[in-house]
Design a protein around this motif. Structure first.
Motif, PDB file in Angstrom:
ATOM      1  N   TRP A   8      33.118  43.120  51.334  1.00 30.34           N
ATOM      2  CA  TRP A   8      31.799  43.437  50.784  1.00 30.34           C
ATOM      3  C   TRP A   8      31.762  44.847  50.208  1.00 30.34           C
ATOM      4  CZ3 TRP A   8      31.695  42.085  56.279  1.00 30.34           C
ATOM      5  CH2 TRP A   8      31.572  40.705  56.490  1.00 30.34           C
ATOM      6  N   MET A   9      30.886  45.032  49.246  1.00 30.81           N
ATOM      7  CA  MET A   9      30.819  46.297  48.514  1.00 30.81           C
ATOM      8  C   MET A   9      29.360  46.689  48.300  1.00 30.81           C
ATOM      9  SD  MET A   9      32.426  46.731  44.704  1.00 30.81           S
ATOM     10  CE  MET A   9      31.480  45.471  43.837  1.00 30.81           C
ATOM     11  N   THR A  10      29.049  47.990  48.443  1.00 31.60           N
ATOM     12  CA  THR A  10      27.753  48.514  48.004  1.00 31.60           C
ATOM     13  C   THR A  10      28.003  49.556  46.921  1.00 31.60           C
ATOM     14  OG1 THR A  10      27.753  50.097  49.838  1.00 31.60           O
ATOM     15  CG2 THR A  10      26.492  48.087  50.156  1.00 31.60           C
ATOM     16  N   LEU A  11      26.995  49.760  46.067  1.00 30.06           N
ATOM     17  CA  LEU A  11      27.119  50.628  44.897  1.00 30.06           C
ATOM     18  C   LEU A  11      25.949  51.598  44.850  1.00 30.06           C
ATOM     19  CD1 LEU A  11      28.064  51.306  41.912  1.00 30.06           C
ATOM     20  CD2 LEU A  11      26.493  49.480  41.200  1.00 30.06           C
ATOM     21  N   ALA A  12      26.242  52.895  44.772  1.00 32.81           N
ATOM     22  CA  ALA A  12      25.198  53.897  44.509  1.00 32.81           C
ATOM     23  C   ALA A  12      25.480  54.476  43.134  1.00 32.81           C
ATOM     24  CB  ALA A  12      25.218  54.989  45.577  1.00 32.81           C
ATOM     25  N   LEU A  13      24.571  54.209  42.199  1.00 31.23           N
ATOM     26  CA  LEU A  13      24.795  54.535  40.795  1.00 31.23           C
ATOM     27  C   LEU A  13      23.753  55.539  40.320  1.00 31.23           C
ATOM     28  CD1 LEU A  13      26.207  53.944  38.086  1.00 31.23           C
ATOM     29  CD2 LEU A  13      24.691  51.969  37.815  1.00 31.23           C
TER      30      LEU A  13
ATOM     31  N   VAL B 297      31.105  53.966  45.358  1.00 34.05           N
ATOM     32  CA  VAL B 297      31.307  52.603  45.846  1.00 34.05           C
ATOM     33  C   VAL B 297      31.764  52.696  47.300  1.00 34.05           C
ATOM     34  CG1 VAL B 297      32.775  50.538  45.644  1.00 34.05           C
ATOM     35  CG2 VAL B 297      31.813  51.593  43.594  1.00 34.05           C
ATOM     36  N   ALA B 298      31.197  51.858  48.138  1.00 32.87           N
ATOM     37  CA  ALA B 298      31.641  51.750  49.531  1.00 32.87           C
ATOM     38  C   ALA B 298      32.079  50.317  49.760  1.00 32.87           C
ATOM     39  CB  ALA B 298      30.511  52.136  50.490  1.00 32.87           C
ATOM     40  N   ILE B 299      33.248  50.138  50.340  1.00 31.73           N
ATOM     41  CA  ILE B 299      33.763  48.783  50.560  1.00 31.73           C
ATOM     42  C   ILE B 299      34.086  48.589  52.037  1.00 31.73           C
ATOM     43  CG2 ILE B 299      35.643  47.141  50.026  1.00 31.73           C
ATOM     44  CD1 ILE B 299      35.756  48.204  47.243  1.00 31.73           C
ATOM     45  N   THR B 300      33.752  47.394  52.531  1.00 31.92           N
ATOM     46  CA  THR B 300      34.137  46.985  53.879  1.00 31.92           C
ATOM     47  C   THR B 300      35.203  45.905  53.761  1.00 31.92           C
ATOM     48  OG1 THR B 300      31.911  47.427  54.717  1.00 31.92           O
ATOM     49  CG2 THR B 300      33.326  46.014  56.061  1.00 31.92           C
ATOM     50  N   GLY B 301      36.316  46.114  54.447  1.00 36.65           N
ATOM     51  CA  GLY B 301      37.365  45.116  54.488  1.00 36.65           C
ATOM     52  C   GLY B 301      37.605  44.667  55.916  1.00 36.65           C
ATOM     53  N   GLU B 302      38.475  43.675  56.076  1.00 37.78           N
ATOM     54  CA  GLU B 302      38.814  43.210  57.422  1.00 37.78           C
ATOM     55  C   GLU B 302      40.332  43.173  57.578  1.00 37.78           C
ATOM     56  OE1 GLU B 302      34.915  40.563  58.651  1.00 37.78           O
ATOM     57  OE2 GLU B 302      36.552  39.535  57.634  1.00 37.78           O
ATOM     58  N   VAL B 303      40.769  43.406  58.796  1.00 32.16           N
ATOM     59  CA  VAL B 303      42.201  43.434  59.101  1.00 32.16           C
ATOM     60  C   VAL B 303      42.393  42.854  60.510  1.00 32.16           C
ATOM     61  CG1 VAL B 303      42.119  45.796  60.044  1.00 32.16           C
ATOM     62  CG2 VAL B 303      44.260  44.928  59.061  1.00 32.16           C
ATOM     63  N   GLU B 304      43.539  42.237  60.750  1.00 34.76           N
ATOM     64  CA  GLU B 304      43.841  41.706  62.072  1.00 34.76           C
ATOM     65  C   GLU B 304      43.725  42.833  63.112  1.00 34.76           C
ATOM     66  OE1 GLU B 304      45.682  41.381  59.365  1.00 34.76           O
ATOM     67  OE2 GLU B 304      45.220  39.282  58.933  1.00 34.76           O
TER      68      GLU B 304
ATOM     69  N   GLY C 172      32.477  41.114  47.345  1.00 34.26           N
ATOM     70  CA  GLY C 172      31.126  40.752  46.914  1.00 34.26           C
ATOM     71  C   GLY C 172      30.162  41.929  46.958  1.00 34.26           C
ATOM     72  N   LEU C 173      29.366  42.097  45.902  1.00 36.52           N
ATOM     73  CA  LEU C 173      28.371  43.178  45.862  1.00 36.52           C
ATOM     74  C   LEU C 173      27.155  42.754  46.678  1.00 36.52           C
ATOM     75  CD1 LEU C 173      27.555  45.957  44.584  1.00 36.52           C
ATOM     76  CD2 LEU C 173      26.381  44.631  42.813  1.00 36.52           C
ATOM     77  N   ILE C 174      26.865  43.489  47.754  1.00 31.31           N
ATOM     78  CA  ILE C 174      25.790  43.077  48.662  1.00 31.31           C
ATOM     79  C   ILE C 174      24.589  44.014  48.639  1.00 31.31           C
ATOM     80  CG2 ILE C 174      27.266  41.823  50.270  1.00 31.31           C
ATOM     81  CD1 ILE C 174      27.059  44.545  51.994  1.00 31.31           C
ATOM     82  N   GLY C 175      24.686  45.144  47.934  1.00 31.53           N
ATOM     83  CA  GLY C 175      23.539  46.051  47.919  1.00 31.53           C
ATOM     84  C   GLY C 175      23.843  47.304  47.141  1.00 31.53           C
ATOM     85  N   GLY C 176      22.821  48.139  46.966  1.00 29.99           N
ATOM     86  CA  GLY C 176      23.034  49.368  46.226  1.00 29.99           C
ATOM     87  C   GLY C 176      21.775  50.164  46.040  1.00 29.99           C
ATOM     88  N   ASP C 177      21.909  51.228  45.263  1.00 30.97           N
ATOM     89  CA  ASP C 177      20.790  52.128  44.979  1.00 30.97           C
ATOM     90  C   ASP C 177      21.030  52.715  43.594  1.00 30.97           C
ATOM     91  OD1 ASP C 177      18.475  53.641  45.395  1.00 30.97           O
ATOM     92  OD2 ASP C 177      19.593  55.313  46.261  1.00 30.97           O
ATOM     93  N   THR C 178      19.982  52.725  42.760  1.00 30.21           N
ATOM     94  CA  THR C 178      20.092  53.302  41.427  1.00 30.21           C
ATOM     95  C   THR C 178      19.180  54.513  41.338  1.00 30.21           C
ATOM     96  OG1 THR C 178      20.295  51.037  40.631  1.00 30.21           O
ATOM     97  CG2 THR C 178      20.097  52.745  38.978  1.00 30.21           C
TER      98      THR C 178
END
Lengths: 306, 306
Positions: B82-87, B130-137, B114-120
């Motif tokens: 997931w990704m959020t965007l501050a523009l 851009v802030a991204i959340t990933g997953e790892v074992e 996937g873009l899940i939120g942001g602020d303009t």
């Protein structure tokens, strides 16, 4: 001192952050979320000269950046866990950064959110982006979309103070209480948590009550009536502004960071510090009443219908 | 068109995002993380005039902002979710926003985030966080701190292209391939995933190989030797620059967004597209050799020892 040493010195405290297996200092943070919860993610930016005056104290800028993001977490009924910071600075002023970090950690510690990572860059204006991850019981997040016809509408705290505080600053007669309401808003985390399972919809008041209530109504597909004379007002705003100014600031002033929420009648009577200001109706849109009379509201204020 | 309509029109696609129960449009996004995984969180900012030239195409700015964040996710061995965007924009130019959104979703779709939120917001320079959340074992994230004496050092892809591309742009003789390596870097998500369980440490090359390797060595408490003549070079950089320039760009040029990692000998021989460039040693710090001779490296390049 280069960027990396700056970050190490002021932002990388040696304290453990619960659930953060790796924090600041690697390519990313590594977190172990609570497997029984859902997560809430929010992000918000404050730009110098746009969201705060140029002369604002660095500690206040940082405090406010954390608080306005926590307010979004509160509006979702979540409790805050982890935070990242993207900080753009005009130049590397160590004293400014030290002050900024103190305000950041003051807010973070007060509300229990841990700084797990960030990025520092240069640019033409101080720009602060904070992203916060919170957790909420699965299926229990407070959304904007659940308001039901017959629900009552409530707000926490008092309204209009932040906009009033900015106005006293611009008039060179700053009121300490009102200005603090702008610079150091109180995210209503506790109220948001108490509303989980009780409120049907919630939003935080950042752009002004009338506009934010309208967003909640649109998301829920309902209308509402608000009684302007019931809007909660602080003694400080009452001491400095006329009753009409108070009500216009409460209805339209932004930056309050109070919660506005809907709930079935009497369901939330046990929660303190909230005020009932109206009710959800079938008719589309927001209808504002002043002592029973319908008034028309636009960005310049309200006026009685012709 | 106001901010809210802008966001709705260009950033809020109707497609479902796996694991995102609530996306853009509420106070925050609501996510259901994979309970068996750990999360990796990263955040990075690009500022106009600092991280990209003023004339850069909006689609390229957006693509690059997503890619450089994905590179941090890759360096941790995670897969992006997931990704959020501050523009922050100087003004509301609808055509610019449309182009920006197209570049953003091109990168996002290519790598499955996937873009899940942001602020303009508005401000004096285009600023993209851009802030991204990933997953790892669980327990398998690639850290900077695991390099062992005797490990070999590898990089993915080729080095120096992005800095070379910027140089051809500044000289008004832009090379399309090299410039694309700057504007649209390739986050090495697949390589990062393949390294989980094999590499002992990893970092992405954003500030320049020499500096980034040094950070990995410091985190691991070891030293290293790098053989400059082994640094992988593209045919495009070879066609445009002298061998000394090529090597200096490969060693010191930033913005490559390749992965640099360490692994025990022969462990990663099954992974394609990687080059062995040196070895981890006991002695503190980074030692660079050119055809066997020790050379001194600083920010202006390398020179032979006296």
């Amino acid at each position: 001192m280069d960027e990396f040493e700056l970050i190490r010195r002021y932002f990388n405290r040696d304290s453990m952050i619960a659930g953060a297996d790796v924090g600041i200092g690697d390519d990313g943070a590594v977190l172990t979320p609570d497997a029984s919860k859902q997560q809430v993610q929010v992000i918000d930016t404050l730009v110098e000269g746009v969201h705060f005056p140029h002369a604002t104290d660095a500690a206040d800028i940082a405090y406010r950046a954390v608080a306005v993001n926590l307010s979004d977490i509160a509006a979702m009924g979540a409790h805050p866990r982890w935070m990242t910071l993207a900080l753009t600075l005009r130049n590397l002023d160590e004293q400014w950064v030290e002050s900024f970090a103190s305000g950041l950690f003051e807010a973070a510690d007060k509300y229990g959110v841990g700084l797990i990572g960030g990025d520092t860059t240069r640019g033409p204006a101080v720009t602060v982006t904070v992203a916060i991850t919170g957790e909420v019981e699965a299926g229990e997040a407070l959304l904007r979309s659940g308001a039901q016809v017959g629900d009552e509408i409530y707000v926490t705290g008092t309204l209009g103070d932040a906009a009033a505080g900015l106005r006293t600053l611009q008039a060179d007669t700053p009121d300490d209480f009102l200005l603090a309401r702008f610079l150091r808003p109180t995210p209503r985390i506790e109220a948001g948590r108490a509303l989980v399972g009780s409120a049907t919809a919630a939003i935080d008041v950042s752009d002004g009550l009338a506009g934010d209530v309208s967003k909640l109504l649109n998301a829920s597909g309902v209308g509402a009536e608000i009684d302007i004379e019931k809007l909660p007002l602080s003694t400080a705003i009452q001491a400095r502004f006329s009753i009409t100014e108070q009500q216009q600031l409460a209805l339209l002033g932004g930056d309050d960071y109070e919660l506005c929420f809907t709930a079935a009648p009497d369901v939330v009577s046990g929660i303190s510090g909230i005020t009932r200001i109206g009710r959800v109706t079938e008719s589309v849109g927001l209808c504002c009443r002043l002592n029973g009379d319908v008034v028309e509201v636009d960005s310049s204020g309200y006026r009685h219908f012709q």
